[in-house]
Design a protein around this motif. Structure first.
Motif, PDB file in Angstrom:
ATOM      1  N   LEU A  97      38.996 -16.694 -19.033  1.00  0.00           N
ATOM      2  CA  LEU A  97      40.182 -16.025 -18.483  1.00  0.00           C
ATOM      3  C   LEU A  97      40.093 -14.513 -18.694  1.00  0.00           C
ATOM      4  O   LEU A  97      40.467 -13.739 -17.813  1.00  0.00           O
ATOM      5  CB  LEU A  97      41.458 -16.579 -19.132  1.00  0.00           C
ATOM      6  N   LEU A  98      39.580 -14.133 -19.856  1.00  0.00           N
ATOM      7  CA  LEU A  98      39.452 -12.698 -20.141  1.00  0.00           C
ATOM      8  C   LEU A  98      38.544 -12.034 -19.102  1.00  0.00           C
ATOM      9  O   LEU A  98      38.822 -10.931 -18.623  1.00  0.00           O
ATOM     10  CB  LEU A  98      38.907 -12.490 -21.553  1.00  0.00           C
ATOM     11  N   GLN A  99      37.487 -12.743 -18.741  1.00  0.00           N
ATOM     12  CA  GLN A  99      36.574 -12.210 -17.723  1.00  0.00           C
ATOM     13  C   GLN A  99      37.272 -12.036 -16.372  1.00  0.00           C
ATOM     14  O   GLN A  99      36.836 -11.252 -15.538  1.00  0.00           O
ATOM     15  CB  GLN A  99      35.363 -13.151 -17.522  1.00  0.00           C
ATOM     16  N   ARG A 100      38.371 -12.791 -16.188  1.00  0.00           N
ATOM     17  CA  ARG A 100      39.111 -12.711 -14.922  1.00  0.00           C
ATOM     18  C   ARG A 100      40.354 -11.831 -15.034  1.00  0.00           C
ATOM     19  O   ARG A 100      41.184 -11.807 -14.128  1.00  0.00           O
ATOM     20  CB  ARG A 100      39.510 -14.125 -14.478  1.00  0.00           C
ATOM     21  N   GLY A 101      40.513 -11.167 -16.183  1.00  0.00           N
ATOM     22  CA  GLY A 101      41.632 -10.230 -16.320  1.00  0.00           C
ATOM     23  C   GLY A 101      42.894 -10.846 -16.892  1.00  0.00           C
ATOM     24  O   GLY A 101      43.989 -10.326 -16.668  1.00  0.00           O
ATOM     25  N   ILE A 102      42.740 -11.941 -17.641  1.00  0.00           N
ATOM     26  CA  ILE A 102      43.922 -12.582 -18.225  1.00  0.00           C
ATOM     27  C   ILE A 102      43.729 -12.746 -19.731  1.00  0.00           C
ATOM     28  O   ILE A 102      42.709 -13.265 -20.188  1.00  0.00           O
ATOM     29  CB  ILE A 102      44.172 -13.964 -17.572  1.00  0.00           C
ATOM     30  N   ILE A 103      44.698 -12.269 -20.480  1.00  0.00           N
ATOM     31  CA  ILE A 103      44.651 -12.396 -21.938  1.00  0.00           C
ATOM     32  C   ILE A 103      45.428 -13.645 -22.331  1.00  0.00           C
ATOM     33  O   ILE A 103      46.607 -13.799 -21.988  1.00  0.00           O
ATOM     34  CB  ILE A 103      45.275 -11.148 -22.607  1.00  0.00           C
ATOM     35  N   ALA A 104      44.736 -14.552 -23.004  1.00  0.00           N
ATOM     36  CA  ALA A 104      45.394 -15.789 -23.448  1.00  0.00           C
ATOM     37  C   ALA A 104      44.778 -16.196 -24.780  1.00  0.00           C
ATOM     38  O   ALA A 104      43.695 -15.733 -25.129  1.00  0.00           O
ATOM     39  CB  ALA A 104      45.196 -16.890 -22.411  1.00  0.00           C
ATOM     40  N   ILE A 105      45.492 -17.030 -25.523  1.00  0.00           N
ATOM     41  CA  ILE A 105      44.935 -17.535 -26.780  1.00  0.00           C
ATOM     42  C   ILE A 105      45.153 -19.045 -26.881  1.00  0.00           C
ATOM     43  O   ILE A 105      46.093 -19.583 -26.290  1.00  0.00           O
ATOM     44  CB  ILE A 105      45.532 -16.837 -28.029  1.00  0.00           C
ATOM     45  N   PRO A 106      44.264 -19.690 -27.642  1.00  0.00           N
ATOM     46  CA  PRO A 106      44.419 -21.133 -27.832  1.00  0.00           C
ATOM     47  C   PRO A 106      45.486 -21.426 -28.878  1.00  0.00           C
ATOM     48  O   PRO A 106      45.684 -20.644 -29.791  1.00  0.00           O
ATOM     49  CB  PRO A 106      43.043 -21.589 -28.348  1.00  0.00           C
ATOM     50  N   GLU A 107      46.147 -22.544 -28.740  1.00  0.00           N
ATOM     51  CA  GLU A 107      47.058 -23.051 -29.763  1.00  0.00           C
ATOM     52  C   GLU A 107      46.603 -24.467 -30.105  1.00  0.00           C
ATOM     53  O   GLU A 107      45.752 -25.033 -29.421  1.00  0.00           O
ATOM     54  CB  GLU A 107      48.518 -23.088 -29.254  1.00  0.00           C
ATOM     55  N   GLY A 108      47.200 -25.015 -31.168  1.00  0.00           N
ATOM     56  CA  GLY A 108      46.840 -26.376 -31.560  1.00  0.00           C
ATOM     57  C   GLY A 108      45.789 -26.370 -32.646  1.00  0.00           C
ATOM     58  O   GLY A 108      44.984 -25.450 -32.746  1.00  0.00           O
ATOM     59  N   GLU A 109      45.816 -27.416 -33.463  1.00  0.00           N
ATOM     60  CA  GLU A 109      44.956 -27.482 -34.638  1.00  0.00           C
ATOM     61  C   GLU A 109      43.480 -27.363 -34.293  1.00  0.00           C
ATOM     62  O   GLU A 109      42.697 -26.774 -35.028  1.00  0.00           O
ATOM     63  CB  GLU A 109      45.218 -28.798 -35.385  1.00  0.00           C
ATOM     64  N   ARG A 110      43.088 -27.902 -33.144  1.00  0.00           N
ATOM     65  CA  ARG A 110      41.678 -27.834 -32.734  1.00  0.00           C
ATOM     66  C   ARG A 110      41.473 -26.861 -31.572  1.00  0.00           C
ATOM     67  O   ARG A 110      40.457 -26.916 -30.891  1.00  0.00           O
ATOM     68  CB  ARG A 110      41.190 -29.240 -32.347  1.00  0.00           C
ATOM     69  N   GLY A 111      42.439 -25.991 -31.333  1.00  0.00           N
ATOM     70  CA  GLY A 111      42.331 -25.036 -30.240  1.00  0.00           C
ATOM     71  C   GLY A 111      42.251 -25.742 -28.894  1.00  0.00           C
ATOM     72  O   GLY A 111      41.567 -25.306 -27.979  1.00  0.00           O
ATOM     73  N   GLU A 112      43.015 -26.829 -28.766  1.00  0.00           N
ATOM     74  CA  GLU A 112      42.904 -27.661 -27.567  1.00  0.00           C
ATOM     75  C   GLU A 112      43.963 -27.319 -26.512  1.00  0.00           C
ATOM     76  O   GLU A 112      43.966 -27.914 -25.435  1.00  0.00           O
ATOM     77  CB  GLU A 112      42.988 -29.146 -27.974  1.00  0.00           C
ATOM     78  N   VAL A 113      44.844 -26.399 -26.856  1.00  0.00           N
ATOM     79  CA  VAL A 113      45.966 -26.096 -25.953  1.00  0.00           C
ATOM     80  C   VAL A 113      45.913 -24.634 -25.528  1.00  0.00           C
ATOM     81  O   VAL A 113      45.760 -23.736 -26.355  1.00  0.00           O
ATOM     82  CB  VAL A 113      47.319 -26.383 -26.664  1.00  0.00           C
ATOM     83  N   LEU A 114      46.036 -24.408 -24.236  1.00  0.00           N
ATOM     84  CA  LEU A 114      46.169 -23.034 -23.740  1.00  0.00           C
ATOM     85  C   LEU A 114      47.646 -22.659 -23.824  1.00  0.00           C
ATOM     86  O   LEU A 114      48.489 -23.321 -23.200  1.00  0.00           O
ATOM     87  CB  LEU A 114      45.688 -22.956 -22.287  1.00  0.00           C
TER      88      LEU A 114
END
Ligand SMILES: Cc1ncc(COP(=O)(O)O)c(C=O)c1O
Length: 397
Positions: free
Chosen positions: A356-373
């Motif tokens: 997403l960052l490469q496409r111009g969107i800043i986002a972070i994972p949530e969830g214990e295993r980073g399984e949720v956007l």
């Protein structure tokens, strides 16, 4: 305004060079650096962020849920600028500033309406510390019930209630043993030696998890039956994020104590524990030395920013806006959550965030295993900006 269209490889050369330098001077555990991460923020406005290479992004995180009224909100910035010329700092618990009074009055009105007191702090974790201490002082009982998947911050008291092993394990020997963790969504049956239940109405960092509708009302009843306090951690969910001023309003539940932070300061660090007067007045009256305080308590710049942020939330009716935009997203993606506190189960959200960052969107994972956007943009994001993000996400997942 145009939408992001990145021409260079991300991160660009300046962000890369800065990241290399940062690794030499900052504690190595803090900022993750790879050839795909991070970008250095240079300026931001609304949902837009520009990096050190001049690239423009849309921020789906609101900077960890802080920029609910938009990044560098002009009215918040003006309020800060205005105060900057006259008072940068006062003596929090000794000789206060008037804005602290105004903000305390406003927070009481917004939460309990009347008959409540505010204990100001600087970060979310500190607000939780203040609530834990208040509960101990009021009930005389040391135990606390919290929930699996909970995130309440990383200072020792808050960390004792945070349930993720990753954060706890290195410090396990030093953590207080006063917290019992229950499955999120299950109401406890006994309260042995417990003085409080601490809970996020919707788990944020745990993966944007909404509990069953009867959970909070039943927790309230449980607390009443056992004479213990209900502490709501609304650090993430508070201030219109979920489509109500506070998430507990979705279930009509009134807590004894409520912790707020993040969006409160519109970008400056300020947080608070607010509680019913009958509970908060268990603190002894100050005789000149407070038992719990801190140097920057009620900082005038942070109070000015918070008052302006709250005014913006009201003026722009951001509770309604979060609801409407949330419904819009739910029509397009199979997300869970409420308002603009939404999560999309994707398997590997960390890899997705890099793309997403490469496409111009800043986002972070949530969830214990980073399984949720996580989808928690500024509540002021425009429909067009949001649709751009949704199109890209739909294409990549
Ligand atoms: C629900 C909740 N409580 C507390 C905290 C801790 O806040 P801070 O990082 O400001 O200490 C967070 C941070 O994400 C949070 O989401």
């Amino acid at each position: 305004m145009s939408l992001p269209l990145l021409r260079t490889r991300i991160p660009g050369p300046r962000s890369r060079a800065l990241a290399r330098q940062l690794r030499r001077f900052e504690s190595r555990n803090v900022t993750f650096v790879s050839d795909r991460w991070p970008i250095f923020w240079q300026r931001a406005r609304g949902a837009n962020v520009w990096d050190a290479d001049g690239n423009r992004y849309l921020d789906l995180t609101a900077g960890f849920g802080v920029a609910s009224v938009g990044h560098t909100n002009p009215r918040v910035a003006a309020a800060i600028r205005n105060k900057t010329g006259t008072l940068l700092h006062a003596m929090g618990d000794v000789h206060p500033n008037e804005l602290k009074l105004q903000l305390a009055r406003e927070l009481v009105k917004l939460t309990f309406r009347t008959n409540a007191r505010v204990l100001f702090t600087n970060t979310g974790a500190e607000a939780v510390e203040a609530a834990l201490k208040t509960a101990a002082i009021h009930t005389g009982k040391p135990g606390v019930i919290a929930f699996r998947g909970a995130y309440h911050g990383l200072t020792y008291g808050a960390l004792a209630a945070t349930s993720r092993e990753f954060f706890r394990a290195p410090f396990a020997e030093q953590l207080g043993k006063f917290v019992t963790h229950m499955p999120f969504g299950r109401v406890p049956t006994t309260a042995r030696n417990c003085g409080a239940v601490l809970v996020e109405p919707i788990q944020g960092r745990g993966g944007i998890i909404v509990p069953p509708d009867d959970f909070l009302p039943k927790l309230r009843r449980f607390c009443d039956e056992h004479g213990i306090l209900l502490i709501l951690d609304e650090v993430y969910t508070g201030f219109c994020r979920t489509g109500r001023w506070f998430a507990c309003q979705h279930w009509g539940v009134v807590s004894d104590l409520i912790c707020v932070g993040k969006a409160l300061g519109g970008g400056l660090p300020i947080s608070a524990c607010i509680g019913k007067a009958s509970v908060m007045d268990s603190w002894p009256e100050s005789q000149g030395e407070a038992i719990h305080t801190s140097t920057f308590l009620g900082n005038p710049l942070a109070c000015a920013a918070a008052l302006a942020s709250i005014a913006e939330m009201k003026r722009l009716k951001l509770d309604r806006r979060a609801r409407e935009l949330g419904v819009h997203i739910q029509k397009r993606l199979p997300v869970r959550g409420k308002g603009l506190m939404l999560g999309l189960e994707v398997g590997d959200a960390t890899a997705l965030c890099e793309r997403l960052l490469q496409r111009g969107i800043i986002a972070i994972p949530e969830g214990e295993r980073g399984e949720v956007l996580g989808l928690t943009p500024p509540l002021t994001i425009t429909r067009r900006e949001l649709d751009f993000c949704l199109d890209v996400i739909a294409e990549l997942v």
